[in-house]
Design an enzyme around this catalytic site. Structure first.
Site, mmCIF file in Angstrom:
data_model
loop_
_atom_site.group_PDB
_atom_site.id
_atom_site.type_symbol
_atom_site.label_atom_id
_atom_site.label_comp_id
_atom_site.label_asym_id
_atom_site.label_seq_id
_atom_site.Cartn_x
_atom_site.Cartn_y
_atom_site.Cartn_z
ATOM 1 N N ASN A 10 39.122 31.906 47.921
ATOM 2 C CA ASN A 10 39.233 30.936 48.985
ATOM 3 C C ASN A 10 40.800 30.952 50.193
ATOM 4 O O ASN A 10 40.260 31.458 50.800
ATOM 5 C CB ASN A 10 38.697 29.703 49.375
ATOM 6 C CG ASN A 10 37.054 29.770 48.915
ATOM 7 O OD1 ASN A 10 36.717 30.798 49.414
ATOM 8 N ND2 ASN A 10 36.470 28.851 47.384
ATOM 9 N N PHE A 11 41.511 30.841 49.144
ATOM 10 C CA PHE A 11 42.863 30.352 49.756
ATOM 11 C C PHE A 11 43.751 31.591 49.889
ATOM 12 O O PHE A 11 45.527 30.988 49.565
ATOM 13 C CB PHE A 11 42.999 29.116 49.409
ATOM 14 C CG PHE A 11 42.233 28.079 49.489
ATOM 15 C CD1 PHE A 11 41.682 27.959 51.147
ATOM 16 C CD2 PHE A 11 41.405 26.969 48.879
ATOM 17 C CE1 PHE A 11 40.301 27.096 51.173
ATOM 18 C CE2 PHE A 11 40.918 26.149 49.447
ATOM 19 C CZ PHE A 11 40.157 26.374 50.116
ATOM 20 N N ALA A 12 43.513 32.635 48.689
ATOM 21 C CA ALA A 12 44.255 33.172 47.823
ATOM 22 C C ALA A 12 43.924 34.668 47.629
ATOM 23 O O ALA A 12 42.557 34.487 47.794
ATOM 24 C CB ALA A 12 45.113 32.702 46.661
ATOM 25 N N LYS A 13 44.313 36.025 48.023
ATOM 26 C CA LYS A 13 44.753 36.720 47.674
ATOM 27 C C LYS A 13 45.732 37.999 46.425
ATOM 28 O O LYS A 13 46.332 37.504 46.346
ATOM 29 C CB LYS A 13 44.156 38.159 48.357
ATOM 30 C CG LYS A 13 45.444 37.927 49.187
ATOM 31 C CD LYS A 13 45.370 39.402 50.240
ATOM 32 C CE LYS A 13 44.302 38.986 51.283
ATOM 33 N NZ LYS A 13 44.171 39.664 52.339
ATOM 34 N N VAL A 14 45.504 38.395 44.916
ATOM 35 C CA VAL A 14 46.150 38.975 44.489
ATOM 36 C C VAL A 14 45.830 40.452 44.419
ATOM 37 O O VAL A 14 45.271 41.149 45.377
ATOM 38 C CB VAL A 14 45.777 38.587 43.024
ATOM 39 C CG1 VAL A 14 46.544 39.200 42.233
ATOM 40 C CG2 VAL A 14 45.379 37.300 42.527
ATOM 41 N N ASP A 55 42.478 24.775 30.149
ATOM 42 C CA ASP A 55 41.173 25.425 30.300
ATOM 43 C C ASP A 55 41.442 26.903 30.229
ATOM 44 O O ASP A 55 41.531 28.092 30.255
ATOM 45 C CB ASP A 55 41.820 25.670 31.708
ATOM 46 C CG ASP A 55 40.704 26.676 32.486
ATOM 47 O OD1 ASP A 55 38.963 26.499 31.604
ATOM 48 O OD2 ASP A 55 40.467 27.090 33.669
ATOM 49 N N LYS A 88 50.113 37.478 43.511
ATOM 50 C CA LYS A 88 49.480 36.042 44.368
ATOM 51 C C LYS A 88 49.661 35.234 45.598
ATOM 52 O O LYS A 88 50.971 35.153 45.272
ATOM 53 C CB LYS A 88 49.014 34.971 43.469
ATOM 54 C CG LYS A 88 48.337 35.363 41.732
ATOM 55 C CD LYS A 88 48.590 34.878 40.977
ATOM 56 C CE LYS A 88 48.553 35.057 39.408
ATOM 57 N NZ LYS A 88 48.613 34.413 38.643
ATOM 58 N N ILE A 128 43.425 43.967 44.928
ATOM 59 C CA ILE A 128 42.937 43.440 43.146
ATOM 60 C C ILE A 128 42.326 42.197 42.995
ATOM 61 O O ILE A 128 41.561 41.453 42.380
ATOM 62 C CB ILE A 128 44.380 43.527 41.657
ATOM 63 C CG1 ILE A 128 45.061 42.817 41.475
ATOM 64 C CG2 ILE A 128 44.243 44.814 41.632
ATOM 65 C CD1 ILE A 128 45.973 42.795 40.984
#
Length: 753
Positions: free
Chosen positions: A66-70, A178, A85, A62
């Site tokens: 760059n360095f990750a996916k979920v 943030d 994550k 989903i």
């Protein structure tokens, strides 16, 4: 530069065999002596068709960065949906790893009903997995895009929850840094969940922070001025911007570029809409104060007249964290039936290890929002004890029994029970599967196209996830709903339409003055007053500008001056971690992002999409890499025809029922099959490629393959709950918001339903 203790080496195929330390890292716990018998009875057997991590079956990707996916996943033992994550640690330098583990440590100590909950941390030699709460309602940002501004009563309900959660963080000496509309998620009951703690840090009274980060439209003036700050006051300013945005649907401070935006923030002047109440205006004046010393504290603001209007007998008060309930015998008995021993359960819960035992206990205590009301009375439908095809397992879950959508509940009400407390009654008839000791290797995760449609049925509830966190770029907020962007000629009634529309903002890293005494030394994951955080640019934050008039649609998704920024003392060529996405559900499947840099704030969008990486500039931006479509020059598997075999298979299929009608673009009393034929006809007329994923679901592509105009989206015919109507759901998968609006609006207008 400080170096982190070498991580323990873990077999990549034993990702679930970890226990957690307080600092967020893991050590391996050998369970081989216990795993044999349980594995034989496990629902996730070695022959399991779907990839999984630990006790979680992966449903689909989903979000990517760059360095990750979920990944959206389902906990095999309890059936609950979570967002995972997956962070590639090999791409992070020691400083970035320190920040990553600081974020994990902070999330472990937060326990508030309006903050996204961390369930489990799994670490291997190369990868970190964060298993988190899945907020199915999507982002507040998308809600505003679909509906326009909120009425003050609704805004008050949401805002009370936001203030309660942020004040709770402050009383635990944590500053978020943030806060913005895209980091505010909604659960199935439309309650707020604050996400993305990638920029968060601990603060001390009397100490100063000097990392300049956040999304420019939400950033306090002292951040633009490069001044050091205590911490909470920058969150207070951001909350003022959020309140204004909820009530008006637009930003109080905006500009054509970063320079203009900065000037407006530093002037502190903003327009008060005619429909805003005097009490709300007075409250804003307590938030949006240029002098941070004179800015109100959240404890003071909790007593404000507007905040408590209609809640006179329920005045908003600081959240009192209840004592953790780690002795719920009903949950423990269920876990013993799964194969855990009493001793290991008590050991894990007493130390809150955030391992598989902690996660199972917490998930058992949460309301199962996926269970269909029609199935809730049937023990056979709820039983997960036997190994069944994944489609059967997931199709037994659907709508929540709570069909009536509850609007936001005030945070100061008696806090509802959630993960760490005695959760809702667990039906004694429910049979849970034995625990699994198998997991897929990281190599399985390279499968980007894990389709959950056929395997998960309606369990996903039509909800996706939204990007927001720096590191993941477009893969950060795991909780974005399927809400289409507003059309230029909005169909929302004018009385409820914001003067300015909402547009997503890109995230970037702003470099600051470099001085000889600034060293990139991070001690214990904390930031010293002379040490700014270093993060990779973020890639998907939001901006707000008018959606009604073309001349004000200046910043489509990916615009730099609308983005989260982060102070950096000097150039770095090593990859730095900006924090994984914070909430557990992300909407569209974002493409990977790479870095570019640009010096000024003029023509930011063109520089953002530049294919060159400029390493000598002051500002860094992320650009989108080519999608699979762009790399191959065509859409794999695209077809305008539905096979006869597929028609036979789906002959008895019916449109799924969506719980939220606000994500519907068009409604009709036509037969669903006729609606699908009309949709295909209009897609053909507009030169759109499409693939029929299910009988009532199309995956659509439009554009010539360039990143600027390629759009991918889903169109699905769904049944409106409790109504004899069907609707067409539009869900953007990739592409800019402007390009999506253009094609979606054109198609919607041409549909004759």
């Amino acid at each position: 530069m400080s170096t982190r203790t070498p991580l323990p080496t873990v077999n990549e195929r034993d990702t679930e065999n970890h226990t957690s330390h307080g600092d967020g890292r893991q050590e391996v716990t050998s369970r081989t002596s216990r795993s044999g018998a349980r594995c034989r009875n496990s629902i996730a057997s070695c022959a399991d068709e779907q990839p999984h991590i630990g006790n979680y079956r992966l449903l689909k990707t989903i979000g990517k960065g760059n360095f990750a996916k979920v990944k959206l996943a389902r906990h095999i033992l309890t059936g609950r949906e979570v967002a995972i994550k997956i962070i590639d640690k090999t791409q992070l330098n020691p400083t970035s790893l320190q920040k990553l583990f600081r974020e994990v440590r902070i999330m472990k100590i937060l326990n508030h009903p309006n903050i996204v909950k961390l369930f489990e941390v799994i670490e291997t030699e190369k990868t970190l997995y964060l298993i988190m709460e899945y907020a199915s309602g999507g982002e507040v940002f998308d809600y505003l895009v679909a509906h326009g501004r909120m009425k003050e009563k609704e805004a008050r309900s949401k805002f009370r929850q936001i203030v309660s959660a942020v004040q709770y963080c402050h009383q635990k000496r944590i500053v978020h840094r943030d806060l913005k509309a895209e980091n505010l998620l909604l659960d199935a009951d439309m309650n707020i969940k604050i996400a993305d703690f990638g920029f968060s840090n601990e603060f001390t009274v009397g100490g100063k922070l000097d990392t300049f980060c956040g999304s420019p439209p939400y950033a306090a003036p002292e951040l633009f001025q490069g001044k050091k700050y205590d911490g909470p006051e920058v969150d207070v300013w951001s909350l003022g911007v959020i309140l204004y945005t909820l009530v008006s649907g637009s930003l109080p401070f905006d500009g054509q570029n970063l320079k203009e935006l900065r000037e407006r923030v530093l002037r502190g002047k903003y327009r008060i809409p005619f429909y805003m109440s005097t009490d709300c205006e007075n409250l804003l004046k307590r938030f949006l104060v240029l002098n941070p010393i004179k800015r109100g504290t959240l404890e003071q603001i909790m007593k404000d007249r507007w905040i408590n209007a209609g809640h006179e007998e329920d005045e908003l008060k600081p959240f009192v964290e209840p004592e953790l309930d780690i002795s719920d015998q009903k949950r423990i008995d269920i876990m013993v039936g799964m194969g855990y021993s009493q001793e290991e359960i008590q050991e894990s819960l007493s130390k809150m290890k955030y391992d598989e035992i902690t996660a199972t206990y917490l998930l058992l205590g949460r309301k199962s929002s996926e269970l269909d009301a029609s199935d809730s009375s049937s023990s056979s439908n709820l039983s997960l004890a036997k190994v069944r095809p994944s489609s059967d397992l997931n199709n037994s879950t659907g709508q929540s029994p709570h069909h009536k959508v509850q609007r936001s509940v005030s945070s100061s009400q008696k806090q509802r029970r959630y993960s760490d407390h005695a959760g809702p009654a667990i039906p004694s008839v429910v049979a849970y599967p034995k625990r699994s000791q198998t997991s897929t290797a990281d190599s399985d995760l390279k499968e980007d196209g894990i389709s959950s449609r056929k395997s998960s049925g309606s369990a996903v509830g039509g909800k996706g996830i939204a990007p927001a966190s720096p590191m993941l770029g477009n893969a950060s907020n795991p909780n974005k709903a399927d809400i289409p962007e507003r059309k230029k000629s909005s169909t929302v009634p004018s009385s409820n339409t914001a003067s300015g529309g909402m547009t997503r903002r890109n995230t970037y890293v702003c470099s600051e003055r470099t001085t000889a005494d600034r060293h990139s030394v991070i001690q214990n994951g904390k930031e010293n007053s002379t040490i700014p955080d270093q993060r990779t640019p973020v890639a998907s934050t939001h901006s707000i500008s008018s959606a009604a008039t073309p001349d004000r649609i200046r910043f489509p998704r990916g615009t730099a001056s609308r983005s989260t920024f982060h102070g950096q003392p000097r150039e770095r060529r090593t990859a730095t971690y900006n924090g994984p996405p914070a909430s557990p559900s992300l909407s569209h499947e974002a493409t990977p992002l790479s870095q570019t840099r640009s010096r000024g704030s003029t023509n930011l969008f063109s520089k953002l999409t530049s294919k060159l990486t400029r390493r000598n500039m002051s500002f860094r931006f992320i650009k989108r890499l080519p999608t699979e479509y762009e790399r191959n020059g065509r859409y794999e598997g695209s077809s305008r025809n539905v096979s006869a075999e597929q028609k036979d298979e789906n002959k008895e299929a019916k449109p799924r029922s969506l719980r939220f009608t606000w994500s519907m673009k068009t409604t009709s009393s036509m037969d669903p099959g006729d609606m699908m034929r009309e949709i295909r006809k209009v897609l053909d007329a507009n030169n759109c490629d499409y693939e029929q994923r299910e009988r009532f679901l199309l995956f659509c592509v439009h554009g010539d393959g360039h990143a600027e105009n390629l759009v991918q989206w889903e169109m699905e015919v769904c049944k409106l709950p409790r109504l004899s109507l069907n609707g067409v759901r539009f869900k953007r998968i990739s592409g800019t918001s402007i390009a999506f609006k253009n094609i979606a609006s054109k198609i919607a207008n041409e549909l004759k339903l």
